[in-house]
Design a protein around this motif. Structure first.
Motif, PDB file in Angstrom:
ATOM      1  N   ALA A   2     -17.227 -41.885  74.150  1.00 39.39           N
ATOM      2  CA  ALA A   2     -16.302 -41.338  73.165  1.00 39.39           C
ATOM      3  C   ALA A   2     -14.901 -41.891  73.406  1.00 39.39           C
ATOM      4  N   TYR A   3     -14.104 -41.894  72.360  1.00 39.53           N
ATOM      5  CA  TYR A   3     -12.692 -42.233  72.523  1.00 39.53           C
ATOM      6  C   TYR A   3     -11.848 -41.323  71.638  1.00 39.53           C
ATOM      7  N   SER A   4     -10.582 -41.253  71.969  1.00 41.14           N
ATOM      8  CA  SER A   4      -9.632 -40.409  71.241  1.00 41.14           C
ATOM      9  C   SER A   4      -8.946 -41.241  70.153  1.00 41.14           C
ATOM     10  N   ARG A   5      -9.048 -40.787  68.902  1.00 45.44           N
ATOM     11  CA  ARG A   5      -8.367 -41.477  67.810  1.00 45.44           C
ATOM     12  C   ARG A   5      -6.860 -41.567  68.074  1.00 45.44           C
ATOM     13  N   SER A   6      -6.295 -40.435  68.467  1.00 52.47           N
ATOM     14  CA  SER A   6      -4.835 -40.404  68.661  1.00 52.47           C
ATOM     15  C   SER A   6      -4.415 -41.315  69.808  1.00 52.47           C
ATOM     16  N   ALA A   7      -5.231 -41.399  70.867  1.00 48.12           N
ATOM     17  CA  ALA A   7      -4.907 -42.294  71.977  1.00 48.12           C
ATOM     18  C   ALA A   7      -5.003 -43.751  71.540  1.00 48.12           C
ATOM     19  N   PHE A   8      -5.992 -44.069  70.709  1.00 51.12           N
ATOM     20  CA  PHE A   8      -6.102 -45.424  70.163  1.00 51.12           C
ATOM     21  C   PHE A   8      -4.859 -45.778  69.353  1.00 51.12           C
TER      22      PHE A   8
END
Length: 421
Positions: free
Chosen positions: A153-159
């Protein structure tokens, strides 16, 4: 570095097990079914799940008493060996995906035939990737109960904060390294946001290696022959080493106090996560906003790969209660049991019919995991698999910490596995 071999583990006699349902581990009789359950939660939740399974079983065999041992995985093989030597063998054994072939080779479990346990019936019921791990010498020796994927998983906001496109997850190892570096946030030299979280304690990077190995197009074993020391294996382990020891976008062995996935907790931009995320705002939940911020994906370097463990059930080879043993296995694999065990194990049901269930569709992580079970790569491989399992974590760490080359670490580990065939 000392390594405990399969033979040495089997020689271990001192075992402490938690026994439930008012029973202790003595000899069995014709009216008592002896069951051992690995890593079954020994609390009120686990007891309630177990009681419901017994209730389903008693619909077929109301007069048969069930004696259960709840045993940690670290004690399981010694517990089984001790019971075999004492002549008080188990009628049903519930363990992990990779245990079928070693237990069959030991003579602890027997072939499941008839009554819906054939290869064709298994192929009709579960996802295709779950069939080969249930076979020994072409015969069915176990059935899967639940799947335990580790999704990415990844964070949209972090991207977005890192200047990355949240609609473009990394696919190759090169993209993964680049994105992880950009997602790593440091203040005064200290990491405040991990770029990529392997979600692993020291000596416990085996499952993550299997995921990377699968993405590189490799596999662990072909029968009893280890294949993980292939160029694909070296490339997979080299990537992990580079992320930890070269790029330093991942913190070796770091876990938060709750031991939860860092990306789920908002402490990493990307990483491994469980197939269930509580999206509620209550205790233990991360809230709807954070849930919406998470995007699930799979590595697709050479092929799409999602590591998946799981719980299986098998019949003891020396059981005198074949009918009740099979009935208990069916009770373990009933839809309601699969859902209850999935909650306890943080997993998902393995039956193909469960994909549209409210349980699966009601959670974004579970939904993604089930939709990608056809790309599952598992940690199993022949009767000598437990040699890899016992020594693999420490051997992989030597390479990840750049103390030994990935090629040398995998060569030594493969030689150990070959010597134990």
């Amino acid at each position: 570095m000392a390594r405990r071999t399969w033979a040495a583990v089997l020689a271990t006699v001192a075992v402490v097990a938690t026994t439930l349902t008012g029973c202790s581990g003595g000899g069995s009789d014709s009216n008592t079914l002896r069951v051992v359950l690995a890593n079954f939660s020994a609390d009120n939740e686990g007891q309630a799940v177990f009681d419901d399974i017994v209730e389903i079983f008693h619909e077929s065999y109301p007069e048969v008493r069930v004696e259960a041992d709840f045993v940690p995985y670290d004690n399981l093989n010694a517990k089984i060996a001790t019971s075999l030597a004492a002549g008080t063998t188990y009628d049903v054994i519930s363990a992990g995906v990779g245990w079928i072939q070693p237990l069959a080779g030991l003579g602890a479990i027997g072939e499941l035939e008839g009554e819906g346990f054939g290869v064709e019936e298994l192929e009709d019921r579960v996802y295709p990737s779950f069939v080969p791990p249930m076979l020994h010498e072409g015969k069915v020796y176990g059935v899967p109960i639940v799947a335990n994927p580790r999704v990415l998983a990844y964070s949209r906001s972090a991207f977005e904060a890192a200047g990355l496109d949240p609609g473009h997850p990394p696919r190759t190892f090169e993209e993964l390294r680049e994105d992880a570096e950009r997602l790593t946030v440091r203040e005064d030299g200290r990491i405040t946001q991990t770029g990529f979280d392997f979600w692993a304690q020291p000596s416990n990077y085996r499952q993550q290696f299997v995921a990377f190995l699968g993405a590189a197009g490799g596999t662990l074993f072909d029968g009893t022959e280890p294949l993980f020391d292939s160029p694909e294996g070296v490339r997979a382990l080299s990537t992990m080493r580079d992320m930890v020891s070269v790029d330093r976008s991942s913190q070796y062995g770091y876990q938060n106090t709750a031991q939860t996935s860092l990306v789920t907790a908002g402490q990493a931009g990307m990483g491994f996560a469980s197939p269930y995320v509580d999206c509620s705002d209550g205790d233990g939940g991360i809230g709807a906003e954070k849930c919406d911020d998470l995007v699930y994906f799979s590595l697709q370097d050479e092929q799409s790969s999602m590591f998946t463990g799981g719980r299986i059930a098998a019949m003891g080879s020396q059981t005198e209660l074949e009918g009740p043993a099979k009935a208990f296995i069916r009770a373990l694999s009933a839809p309601s049991s699969q859902e209850a065990i999935s909650v306890m194990d943080v997993g998902v049901p393995v039956d193909v019919d469960s994909a549209d269930s409210d349980f699966v569709q009601g959670n974004p992580a579970s939904r993604y995991a089930v939709e990608h079970l056809d790309t599952a790569i598992m940690e199993y491989g022949g009767t000598n698999f437990l040699e890899f399992r016992a020594a693999g974590g420490w051997a992989l760490d030597e390479a990840i910490l750049d103390r030994e080359s990935p090629a040398d670490a995998l060569t030594s580990l493969a030689e150990l596995a070959r010597n134990r065939t």
